[in-house]
Design a protein around this motif. Structure first.
Motif, mmCIF file in Angstrom:
data_model
loop_
_atom_site.group_PDB
_atom_site.id
_atom_site.type_symbol
_atom_site.label_atom_id
_atom_site.label_comp_id
_atom_site.label_asym_id
_atom_site.label_seq_id
_atom_site.Cartn_x
_atom_site.Cartn_y
_atom_site.Cartn_z
ATOM 1 N N LEU A 1 57.720 40.991 71.527
ATOM 2 C CA LEU A 1 56.958 41.081 72.723
ATOM 3 C C LEU A 1 55.442 40.463 72.495
ATOM 4 O O LEU A 1 55.073 40.694 71.470
ATOM 5 N N PHE A 2 55.100 39.473 73.351
ATOM 6 C CA PHE A 2 53.652 39.045 73.402
ATOM 7 C C PHE A 2 53.009 40.026 74.469
ATOM 8 O O PHE A 2 53.360 40.027 75.326
ATOM 9 N N SER A 3 51.721 40.005 74.079
ATOM 10 C CA SER A 3 50.810 40.734 75.014
ATOM 11 C C SER A 3 49.388 39.712 74.863
ATOM 12 O O SER A 3 48.760 39.671 74.139
ATOM 13 N N ILE A 4 49.190 39.216 76.225
ATOM 14 C CA ILE A 4 48.109 38.433 76.342
ATOM 15 C C ILE A 4 47.670 38.678 77.884
ATOM 16 O O ILE A 4 48.405 38.765 78.646
ATOM 17 N N SER A 5 46.426 38.395 77.893
ATOM 18 C CA SER A 5 45.792 38.752 79.161
ATOM 19 C C SER A 5 46.205 37.809 80.576
ATOM 20 O O SER A 5 46.426 38.132 81.419
ATOM 21 N N TYR A 6 46.234 36.451 80.198
ATOM 22 C CA TYR A 6 46.806 35.514 81.005
ATOM 23 C C TYR A 6 47.740 34.770 80.425
ATOM 24 O O TYR A 6 47.995 34.394 79.221
ATOM 25 N N TYR A 7 49.119 34.386 81.468
ATOM 26 C CA TYR A 7 50.173 33.516 80.973
ATOM 27 C C TYR A 7 50.471 32.592 81.983
ATOM 28 O O TYR A 7 49.564 32.558 83.302
ATOM 29 N N LEU A 8 51.123 31.571 81.717
ATOM 30 C CA LEU A 8 51.569 30.578 82.988
ATOM 31 C C LEU A 8 51.848 31.024 84.179
ATOM 32 O O LEU A 8 52.167 32.215 84.301
ATOM 33 N N PRO A 9 51.370 30.558 85.355
ATOM 34 C CA PRO A 9 50.917 29.229 85.301
ATOM 35 C C PRO A 9 49.378 28.947 85.064
ATOM 36 O O PRO A 9 49.058 27.897 85.326
ATOM 37 N N TYR A 10 48.776 29.912 84.512
ATOM 38 C CA TYR A 10 47.324 29.798 84.440
ATOM 39 C C TYR A 10 47.456 29.125 82.798
ATOM 40 O O TYR A 10 48.184 29.159 82.137
ATOM 41 N N VAL A 11 46.566 27.960 82.929
ATOM 42 C CA VAL A 11 46.444 27.067 82.015
ATOM 43 C C VAL A 11 45.006 27.090 81.160
ATOM 44 O O VAL A 11 44.266 26.963 81.668
ATOM 45 N N SER A 12 45.381 27.332 79.799
ATOM 46 C CA SER A 12 44.225 27.272 78.912
ATOM 47 C C SER A 12 44.843 27.094 77.331
ATOM 48 O O SER A 12 46.250 27.133 77.374
ATOM 49 N N GLY A 13 44.277 26.865 76.593
ATOM 50 C CA GLY A 13 44.748 26.539 75.221
ATOM 51 C C GLY A 13 45.503 27.659 74.671
ATOM 52 O O GLY A 13 46.502 27.719 74.158
ATOM 53 N N LEU A 14 44.977 28.977 74.924
ATOM 54 C CA LEU A 14 45.661 30.087 74.407
ATOM 55 C C LEU A 14 47.074 30.242 75.071
ATOM 56 O O LEU A 14 47.828 30.632 74.422
ATOM 57 N N THR A 15 46.926 30.185 76.461
ATOM 58 C CA THR A 15 48.251 30.367 77.310
ATOM 59 C C THR A 15 49.285 29.341 76.789
ATOM 60 O O THR A 15 50.412 29.543 76.791
ATOM 61 N N LEU A 16 48.918 28.041 76.706
ATOM 62 C CA LEU A 16 49.736 27.006 76.023
ATOM 63 C C LEU A 16 50.224 27.137 74.851
ATOM 64 O O LEU A 16 51.561 27.032 74.363
ATOM 65 N N ALA A 17 49.531 27.571 74.052
ATOM 66 C CA ALA A 17 49.795 27.964 72.435
ATOM 67 C C ALA A 17 51.013 29.158 72.682
ATOM 68 O O ALA A 17 52.011 29.126 71.986
ATOM 69 N N ALA A 18 50.718 30.027 73.438
ATOM 70 C CA ALA A 18 51.378 31.440 73.441
ATOM 71 C C ALA A 18 52.804 31.047 73.993
ATOM 72 O O ALA A 18 53.973 31.252 73.532
ATOM 73 N N SER A 19 52.820 30.109 75.110
ATOM 74 C CA SER A 19 54.022 29.717 75.876
ATOM 75 C C SER A 19 54.979 28.710 74.825
ATOM 76 O O SER A 19 56.137 29.125 75.081
ATOM 77 N N ARG A 20 54.509 28.033 74.192
ATOM 78 C CA ARG A 20 55.064 27.065 73.340
ATOM 79 C C ARG A 20 55.600 27.857 72.099
ATOM 80 O O ARG A 20 56.659 27.737 71.699
ATOM 81 N N TRP A 21 55.046 28.911 71.704
ATOM 82 C CA TRP A 21 55.572 29.685 70.562
ATOM 83 C C TRP A 21 56.889 30.542 71.015
ATOM 84 O O TRP A 21 57.747 30.447 70.388
ATOM 85 N N ALA A 22 56.594 31.149 72.254
ATOM 86 C CA ALA A 22 57.569 31.982 72.889
ATOM 87 C C ALA A 22 58.921 31.285 73.433
ATOM 88 O O ALA A 22 59.910 31.603 73.033
ATOM 89 N N GLU A 23 58.834 30.069 73.586
ATOM 90 C CA GLU A 23 59.678 29.199 74.119
ATOM 91 C C GLU A 23 60.665 28.758 72.931
ATOM 92 O O GLU A 23 61.670 28.327 73.129
#
Length: 65
Positions: A4-26
């Motif tokens: 489980l990842f908990s993050i304030s914003y996730y895709l389709p919102y684009v930021s450095g943090l969301t991109l890092a989290a999405s790459r790690w999760a994928e």
């Protein structure tokens, strides 16, 4: 394993943090893990529960903006 990842914003919102989290999760889903991201529903048009590239995304509705 379930992750489980908990993050304030996730895709389709684009930021450095969301991109890092999405790459790690994928990457973890490619290894056979079941990954869920718990995030906020920052836009009314977003679905509450969905799937983005194999990652299950659950969005909580904020009480205040």
């Amino acid at each position: 394993m379930k992750i489980l990842f908990s993050i304030s914003y996730y895709l389709p919102y684009v930021s450095g943090l969301t991109l890092a989290a999405s790459r790690w999760a994928e990457g973890l889903t490619k290894d056979g893990e079941k990954v869920t991201v718990l995030t906020m529903k920052y836009d009314r048009d977003l679905r509450v529960v969905g799937d983005i590239r194999g990652v299950r995304v659950k969005r909580a509705t904020p009480i205040l903006k």
